[in-house]
Scaffold this active site. Structure first.
Site, PDB file in Angstrom:
ATOM      1  N   SER A 135      17.311  36.196  52.964  1.00  0.00           N
ATOM      2  CA  SER A 135      18.199  34.896  53.020  1.00  0.00           C
ATOM      3  C   SER A 135      19.787  35.285  52.433  1.00  0.00           C
ATOM      4  CB  SER A 135      17.614  34.099  52.308  1.00  0.00           C
ATOM      5  OG  SER A 135      18.529  32.913  52.211  1.00  0.00           O
ATOM      6  N   LYS A 161      17.594  35.882  57.490  1.00  0.00           N
ATOM      7  CA  LYS A 161      18.090  34.432  57.675  1.00  0.00           C
ATOM      8  C   LYS A 161      19.611  34.369  57.268  1.00  0.00           C
ATOM      9  CE  LYS A 161      16.834  30.756  54.155  1.00  0.00           C
ATOM     10  NZ  LYS A 161      15.823  30.086  53.598  1.00  0.00           N
ATOM     11  N   LYS A 163      22.570  31.364  56.028  1.00  0.00           N
ATOM     12  CA  LYS A 163      22.982  30.229  55.745  1.00  0.00           C
ATOM     13  C   LYS A 163      24.011  29.726  56.782  1.00  0.00           C
ATOM     14  CE  LYS A 163      20.213  29.497  52.162  1.00  0.00           C
ATOM     15  NZ  LYS A 163      19.265  28.454  52.302  1.00  0.00           N
ATOM     16  N   ASP A 188      19.642  28.675  58.220  1.00  0.00           N
ATOM     17  CA  ASP A 188      19.169  27.480  57.407  1.00  0.00           C
ATOM     18  C   ASP A 188      20.435  26.762  56.953  1.00  0.00           C
ATOM     19  OD1 ASP A 188      17.974  26.000  55.239  1.00  0.00           O
ATOM     20  OD2 ASP A 188      17.495  27.571  54.166  1.00  0.00           O
ATOM     21  N   GLU A 213      16.032  26.323  60.173  1.00  0.00           N
ATOM     22  CA  GLU A 213      15.506  25.743  58.996  1.00  0.00           C
ATOM     23  C   GLU A 213      16.136  24.699  58.648  1.00  0.00           C
ATOM     24  OE1 GLU A 213      14.656  28.757  55.681  1.00  0.00           O
ATOM     25  OE2 GLU A 213      14.447  27.029  54.664  1.00  0.00           O
ATOM     26  N   ASP A 238      11.617  22.802  55.124  1.00  0.00           N
ATOM     27  CA  ASP A 238      11.891  23.115  53.714  1.00  0.00           C
ATOM     28  C   ASP A 238      12.145  21.847  52.837  1.00  0.00           C
ATOM     29  OD1 ASP A 238      12.772  24.202  51.225  1.00  0.00           O
ATOM     30  OD2 ASP A 238      14.208  25.548  51.926  1.00  0.00           O
ATOM     31  N   LYS A 262       7.464  26.439  49.250  1.00  0.00           N
ATOM     32  CA  LYS A 262       7.980  27.000  47.951  1.00  0.00           C
ATOM     33  C   LYS A 262       7.049  26.265  46.797  1.00  0.00           C
ATOM     34  CE  LYS A 262      12.898  27.398  49.526  1.00  0.00           C
ATOM     35  NZ  LYS A 262      14.175  26.542  49.336  1.00  0.00           N
ATOM     36  N   GLY A 290      12.144  31.098  48.980  1.00  0.00           N
ATOM     37  CA  GLY A 290      12.863  31.730  47.682  1.00  0.00           C
ATOM     38  C   GLY A 290      13.777  30.370  47.023  1.00  0.00           C
TER      39      GLY A 290
HETATM   40  O1  OSB Z   1      16.926  26.660  51.252  1.00  0.00           O
HETATM   41  O2  OSB Z   1      15.654  28.473  51.017  1.00  0.00           O
HETATM   42  C1  OSB Z   1      16.677  27.813  50.689  1.00  0.00           C
HETATM   43  C2  OSB Z   1      18.104  29.239  47.493  1.00  0.00           C
HETATM   44  C3  OSB Z   1      18.396  28.297  46.830  1.00  0.00           C
HETATM   45  C4  OSB Z   1      18.200  26.899  47.155  1.00  0.00           C
HETATM   46  C5  OSB Z   1      17.546  27.100  48.473  1.00  0.00           C
HETATM   47  C6  OSB Z   1      17.334  27.954  49.286  1.00  0.00           C
HETATM   48  C7  OSB Z   1      17.749  29.407  48.775  1.00  0.00           C
HETATM   49  C8  OSB Z   1      17.605  30.447  49.434  1.00  0.00           C
HETATM   50  C9  OSB Z   1      17.600  31.753  48.977  1.00  0.00           C
HETATM   51  O3  OSB Z   1      17.536  30.524  51.008  1.00  0.00           O
HETATM   52  C10 OSB Z   1      16.223  32.524  49.057  1.00  0.00           C
HETATM   53  C11 OSB Z   1      16.077  33.557  48.034  1.00  0.00           C
HETATM   54  O4  OSB Z   1      16.324  34.746  48.209  1.00  0.00           O
HETATM   55  O5  OSB Z   1      15.495  33.317  46.804  1.00  0.00           O
HETATM   56 MG    MG Z   2      15.736  26.632  52.827  1.00  0.00          MG
END
Ligand code: OSB
Ligand code: MG
Length: 368
Positions: A135, A161, A163, A188, A213, A238, A262, A290
C-alpha cells in the site's frame, strides 16, 4: 485456558517514511501492545488503533479505557475452552472491535504457545506461503510515485495499491497504467468520494484496476451498491465491514465483489474467520488489510492470511518498509517472489523483543 493478567503498553515508533492517505498523514505511530498471561505463558498482540478517530471512531485512548474498564473485567480469571470463545463473551460491549481484537488475538497467541503449535495452524490455515502486495501513500509528485512503484515491483511485490483522493486520482492512475501496463493495480480512497461522484468513478474502468477500495462513505453500504451496479471495476470494502452481518448485507445487496479483512476492524481472529468462511461460501475473495502495524500486529496478519480464501495479495509486507528496527525477532521478510512464509515456530512465530519494547514504552498498566 484462564486469563490471569493483562499488560497494556504504549510505545512510539517512527515510520521509515511518512504515510499519507485521503484522511491523514502519519509519521509516527502510537502503538498499543497487549500481553496476556495465561497459565504462565504470555500471548502478545496489538490493538490496531490510531491516535486519532479518523479511520474509525476508536483511538488508542478509547481502546485503553474500554480494555481496562470493560473488556478485561469481563474475562479476567474466567475459564475458556479456547480463545475462540472470547469474542462472543465480549458481545455486551457494542463495537470497539479494535480493543476486542487486541485482547482476543493476544489470547490466541497464548493458546498456541501453550499447545506448542503455530498460531496459523491452530486457526485452521492451509497456505504456508502467502502472497503480498504493498500500500503506497499519496506522493508529492507522479514521478516520485512511479519511482516508488518501480522499487516495490523490483522487490517482488505482487500487486500495487495506491492511495487516491478526490482531485488526485486520474493523473496518478493514468501515469502508472501507462508506465506499467500489466501490473495488478488498485486504488484505495478511504471514503473520500460522494454518491454524486459515481459517474467520475466509472471512468476508472479504463485503468483496468484489480479493484477500487472503499471509495464512498464508511457507513454507506447502499451507495457502494449503486456504484458496483454501475461499474465493471470490482469494488472492495474496508471501512464499511465491521461484522459478519455487514459482510452478509454487502454481499447480498451487491455492494462489493471483494472484502478486505482487518483483524482490528472486525474484532479478532474468530470474527475474521467467520467473515472469511461466509465469503468463501459465497465465492467472494478476501485479502488481509494492514494498519501500519508493528511486527507484533503484523505477525497476526500473517497467521490470518493462511486461511484458504485469502487468495488475493494482502497489505502484509516486510518490516523494513515501515521500521528501521522492528520489535519482533525475526523481522518479517518477503521473498523475491513477493511472498511471506508462515513460520513453523510456536505461537505467532515471532518473538517480541522485550528489551526494545521496554525501552520504547511511554506508559503501561498491569491489570489483574
Ligand atoms: O485503508 O487500508 C487502509 C493504513 C492505515 C489506515 C488505513 C489503511 C492503511 C493502509 C496501509 O492502507 C496498509 C499497510 O501497509 O499497513
Ligand atoms: Mg483501505
Amino acid at each position: 485456558m484462564k486469563l490471569d493478567q493483562l499488560t497494556l503498553r504504549e510505545i512510539h515508533l517512527r515510520l521509515v517514511k511518512p504515510f499519507e492517505t485521503s484522511f491523514d498523514r502519519t509519521t509516527e505511530r502510537r502503538v498499543l501492545l497487549l500481553e496476556v498471561r495465561s497459565g504462565g505463558v504470555s500471548g502478545w498482540a496489538e490493538a490496531t488503533v490510531d491516535a486519532d478517530p479518523y479511520y474509525s471512531y476508536e483511538t488508542i485512548d478509547t481502546a485503553w479505557h474500554i480494555l481496562r474498564d470493560f473488556l478485561w473485567p469481563m474475562v479476567r480469571g474466567r475459564e475458556f475452552g479456547s480463545a475462540a470463545e472470547i469474542y462472543d463473551s465480549l458481545a455486551r460491549v457494542r463495537g470497539h472491535n479494535m480493543a476486542k481484537g487486541g485482547l482476543e488475538t493476544a489470547a490466541w497467541d497464548a493458546e498456541a504457545r501453550q499447545k506448542n503449535v503455530p498460531l496459523w495452524r491452530l486457526l485452521g490455515g492451509t497456505r504456508q506461503e502467502i502472497p503480498c502486495g504493498v500500500s503506497i501513500g499519496i506522493k508529492p509528485s507522479v514521478s516520485e510515485l512511479i519511482d516508488t512503484v518501480g522499487e516495490e515491483l523490483r522487490a517482488g511485490y505482487q500487486r500495487i495499491k495506491i492511495k487516491i483522493k478526490k482531485g488526485n486520482d486520474v493523473e496518478p492512475l493514468a501515469a502508472l497504467r501507462e508506465r506499467f501496463p500489466r501490473i495488478r493495480l488498485m486504488g484505495d480512497a478511504n471514503c473520500d468520494y460522494k454518491p454524486e461522484d459515481i459517474p467520475h468513478l466509472k471512468t476508472f474502468e479504463r485503468f483496468f484496476l484489480m479493484m477500487l477500495e472503499q471509495p464512498l462513505a464508511y457507513d454507506d453500504l447502499y451507495a457502494h451498491r449503486e456504484l458496483q451496479q454501475a461499474t465493471s471495476t470490482p469494488i472492495c470494502l474496508d471501512e464499511c465491514i465491521h461484522s459478519l452481518a455487514h459482510a452478509r448485507a454487502a454481499i447480498e445487496i451487491g455492494a462489493c465483489k471483494i472484502i478486505n479483512i482487518k483483524l482490528g476492524r472486525v474484532g479478532g481472529h474468530t470474527a475474521a474467520r467467520r467473515i472469511h468462511d461466509l465469503c468463501r461460501d459465497r465465492s467472494v475473495p478476501v485479502w488481509c488489510g494492514g494498519m501500519l502495524e508493528s511486527g507484533v500486529g503484523r505477525a497476526h496478519n500473517i497467521a490470518m492470511s493462511t486461511l484458504e480464501n485469502f487468495t488475493l495479495p494482502g497489505d502484509v509486507s516486510a518490516s523494513k518498509r515501515y521500521w528501521q528496527e522492528d520489535i519482533i525477532d525475526p523481522p518479517v521478510e518477503v521473498s523475491p517472489q513477493g511472498t511471506i512464509q508462515a513460520p513453523e515456530r510456536r505461537g505467532s512465530g515471532f518473538e517480541p523483543k522485550l528489551d526494545m519494547i521496554e525501552r520504547l514504552t511511554v506508559r503501561s498498566e498491569v491489570l489483574r
